[in-house]
Design a protein around this motif. Sequence first.
Motif, PDB file in Angstrom:
ATOM      1  N   CYS A  79       0.847  -1.058   0.102  1.00  0.00           N
ATOM      2  CA  CYS A  79      -0.158  -0.178  -0.047  1.00  0.00           C
ATOM      3  C   CYS A  79       1.081   1.301   0.122  1.00  0.00           C
ATOM      4  O   CYS A  79       1.178   1.686   0.959  1.00  0.00           O
ATOM      5  CB  CYS A  79      -0.859  -0.086   1.221  1.00  0.00           C
ATOM      6  SG  CYS A  79      -2.187  -1.264   1.239  1.00  0.00           S
ATOM      7  N   ASP A 117      -2.709   3.519   3.474  1.00  0.00           N
ATOM      8  CA  ASP A 117      -3.564   2.846   3.440  1.00  0.00           C
ATOM      9  C   ASP A 117      -4.153   2.483   1.816  1.00  0.00           C
ATOM     10  O   ASP A 117      -4.910   1.545   1.596  1.00  0.00           O
ATOM     11  CB  ASP A 117      -4.457   3.003   4.289  1.00  0.00           C
ATOM     12  CG  ASP A 117      -4.256   3.018   5.665  1.00  0.00           C
ATOM     13  OD1 ASP A 117      -3.572   2.108   6.117  1.00  0.00           O
ATOM     14  OD2 ASP A 117      -4.987   3.520   6.352  1.00  0.00           O
ATOM     15  N   MET A 118      -3.673   3.215   0.940  1.00  0.00           N
ATOM     16  CA  MET A 118      -4.216   3.186  -0.469  1.00  0.00           C
ATOM     17  C   MET A 118      -3.703   1.870  -1.200  1.00  0.00           C
ATOM     18  O   MET A 118      -2.452   1.556  -1.025  1.00  0.00           O
ATOM     19  CB  MET A 118      -3.890   4.356  -1.366  1.00  0.00           C
ATOM     20  CG  MET A 118      -4.513   5.654  -0.579  1.00  0.00           C
ATOM     21  SD  MET A 118      -6.292   5.773  -0.851  1.00  0.00           S
ATOM     22  CE  MET A 118      -6.534   5.470  -2.681  1.00  0.00           C
ATOM     23  N   SER A 119      -4.419   1.364  -1.803  1.00  0.00           N
ATOM     24  CA  SER A 119      -3.875   0.337  -2.999  1.00  0.00           C
ATOM     25  C   SER A 119      -3.089   1.087  -3.937  1.00  0.00           C
ATOM     26  O   SER A 119      -3.279   2.110  -4.233  1.00  0.00           O
ATOM     27  CB  SER A 119      -4.974  -0.502  -3.595  1.00  0.00           C
ATOM     28  OG  SER A 119      -6.049   0.371  -4.629  1.00  0.00           O
ATOM     29  N   LYS A 120      -2.460   0.257  -4.830  1.00  0.00           N
ATOM     30  CA  LYS A 120      -1.484   1.178  -5.795  1.00  0.00           C
ATOM     31  C   LYS A 120      -2.604   1.685  -7.097  1.00  0.00           C
ATOM     32  O   LYS A 120      -2.204   2.824  -7.349  1.00  0.00           O
ATOM     33  CB  LYS A 120      -0.624  -0.069  -6.470  1.00  0.00           C
ATOM     34  CG  LYS A 120       0.568  -0.487  -5.737  1.00  0.00           C
ATOM     35  CD  LYS A 120       1.520  -1.584  -6.148  1.00  0.00           C
ATOM     36  CE  LYS A 120       2.575  -1.812  -5.360  1.00  0.00           C
ATOM     37  NZ  LYS A 120       3.350  -2.792  -5.880  1.00  0.00           N
ATOM     38  N   GLY A 140      -5.451   2.560  -6.428  1.00  0.00           N
ATOM     39  CA  GLY A 140      -6.348   3.682  -5.795  1.00  0.00           C
ATOM     40  C   GLY A 140      -5.437   4.947  -5.622  1.00  0.00           C
ATOM     41  O   GLY A 140      -6.051   6.055  -5.978  1.00  0.00           O
ATOM     42  N   GLN A 141      -3.995   4.782  -5.282  1.00  0.00           N
ATOM     43  CA  GLN A 141      -3.148   5.848  -5.262  1.00  0.00           C
ATOM     44  C   GLN A 141      -3.210   6.591  -6.695  1.00  0.00           C
ATOM     45  O   GLN A 141      -3.137   7.636  -6.816  1.00  0.00           O
ATOM     46  CB  GLN A 141      -1.989   5.609  -4.725  1.00  0.00           C
ATOM     47  CG  GLN A 141      -1.215   6.880  -4.379  1.00  0.00           C
ATOM     48  CD  GLN A 141      -1.597   7.299  -3.179  1.00  0.00           C
ATOM     49  OE1 GLN A 141      -1.919   7.000  -2.122  1.00  0.00           O
ATOM     50  NE2 GLN A 141      -1.926   8.807  -3.542  1.00  0.00           N
ATOM     51  N   ILE A 148      -6.119   8.602  -7.547  1.00  0.00           N
ATOM     52  CA  ILE A 148      -6.100   9.890  -6.767  1.00  0.00           C
ATOM     53  C   ILE A 148      -5.129  10.754  -7.247  1.00  0.00           C
ATOM     54  O   ILE A 148      -5.301  11.968  -7.557  1.00  0.00           O
ATOM     55  CB  ILE A 148      -5.752   9.470  -5.463  1.00  0.00           C
ATOM     56  CG1 ILE A 148      -7.074   8.769  -4.684  1.00  0.00           C
ATOM     57  CG2 ILE A 148      -5.959  10.920  -4.615  1.00  0.00           C
ATOM     58  CD1 ILE A 148      -8.433   9.407  -5.105  1.00  0.00           C
ATOM     59  N   SER A 203      -8.629   1.712 -13.504  1.00  0.00           N
ATOM     60  CA  SER A 203      -9.138   1.240 -12.120  1.00  0.00           C
ATOM     61  C   SER A 203      -9.706  -0.140 -12.211  1.00  0.00           C
ATOM     62  O   SER A 203      -9.502  -1.068 -11.301  1.00  0.00           O
ATOM     63  CB  SER A 203     -10.254   2.217 -11.587  1.00  0.00           C
ATOM     64  OG  SER A 203      -9.530   3.420 -11.100  1.00  0.00           O
TER      65      SER A 203
END
Length: 516
Positions: free
Chosen positions: A121, A125-128, A130-131, A134, A250
């Motif tokens: 992460c 706490d983000m997944s790859k 997810g990051q 963002i 995603s």
Amino acid sequence: MAMVILSDWLAAQLDKHSAEPAYRQLLQLMQQAILTGRLAPGTKLPSSRTLAGDLGVARNTVLHVYDQLSAEGYVISSTGSGTYVADTRPDSAAVNPAANAEGAAGNAPDEAAGEPARETCPRGDMSKRGQRLIDQAGVSAKQWGAFMPGVPDVAEFPARTWSRLQARLWKSANHGLLTYAPGGGYRPLRRALSDYLRVARSVRCTPEQIIITTGIHQSMDLAVRLLADVGDRAWVEEPCYWGARSVLQSSGLTLAPIPVDDEGLNPREADLREPPRIALVTPSHQYPLGMVMSLARRRMLLEYARQHKVWIVEDDYDSEFRYGSRPLASLQGLDDSDRVIYVGSLGKLLFPGLRIGYMVVPERLAATFRTGVAELYREGQLMQQAVLAEFIMDGYLTSHVRRMRTLYGERRQLLIDAVTQHFGDALPVMGDEAGLHFVLGLPEDADDRAITAAAFEAGVIVRPLTAYYSTRQQHQGLLTGYACVPHDEIAPAFATLAQVIETHAFAQPRKRRRVG
């Protein structure tokens, strides 16, 4: 913690002047004491009568607190014995299974043994993915005002007509409109849309082929989930809409940016050697540059898709608004091999908050997509769908689009006039034949992101063209919307933007050109 110390601690923490009831305060304090270890497992709690007397609260208050603590597993009560703090500490094997396994096996590596844990992460706490989502997000903090691209003028929406239709439907109190939507959506709306799309966009479809969604993002997401697997290749236009790129990435697809030229998507020989699973295109009004895909390119893409089993997702996001000529026919209308998934939205035609979109899928996929949308999203908003169906069938959609096309055409011309007044032909206007925005070109040594930020500080919203590219081969420009800007606000708002452009894009102030 001894009983007397517990009573003293609770008495010091309770605020009898607080609006929070004593029961809630006492419960939260005791929960906190147990969770933090202030009250150790096995500690016997004072009797309810004793604690109530020490704290000066009603005995029933303490009894309610003890009952709640018992119900939630914080304490254990035994008749005749008392109330004790339960042992709720996590099992050490569950907290650190790797360490437990290493102790048992004797050879499992961990950080203490010199092998660092693999980072899963990034940055917390983000997944790859997810990051990445963002980091590359393009959504704006503001969604309205000069010159926000892609936003219709919601102030011109016929709200009274909509309200009257809605009131009529609510009055009938049809309970069937208050439950989950059937797979594919409200059938009268699908029938109304199929009639509208055949006439307005030359889409070949039946009501059974239409799937109602919440918009283009959900339509794309559903298509990707049902038609592609993680790691599959997807063609996207270069540049392309950032939201579409985010949806595809995603979902785990591998994106292949395909350049566009004056005729639209222009795959290179190397691109053609690696057929994608999905190709996402905006053939009637390329986003963001605005060109139209030529008939030759359309036929090439359709034939390539037929030969290589490629699914084409046609995003027809604002093609009803074309100035100086009739709207162009859809790519789907030329498709004889059933390889095109046609997606659209009512948000730009009516108002974005409506959150109703649609997709037209080949007949052989219709049942699958109806099941998929129901299984994944549990759609609702049947009342809104019913109002929209009435709105279309009564002719209000067609008349509203016709009126807004005229209004947006006038605003487009006012904005072009303002550009000419300030910059003459020094800055090109691109992609202005249709839609709700055009691209204002900038000198290649300008920084469109810096200009965008400075304009935002000055109260004007534009988007940097470079944000829509995924490669370094970028062109500087500003996506400049006109649809949601009243006529009399266009010239003064652009004067503010022009000042920002002058400051950031030109070494020397330019002499302004007078018009008229």
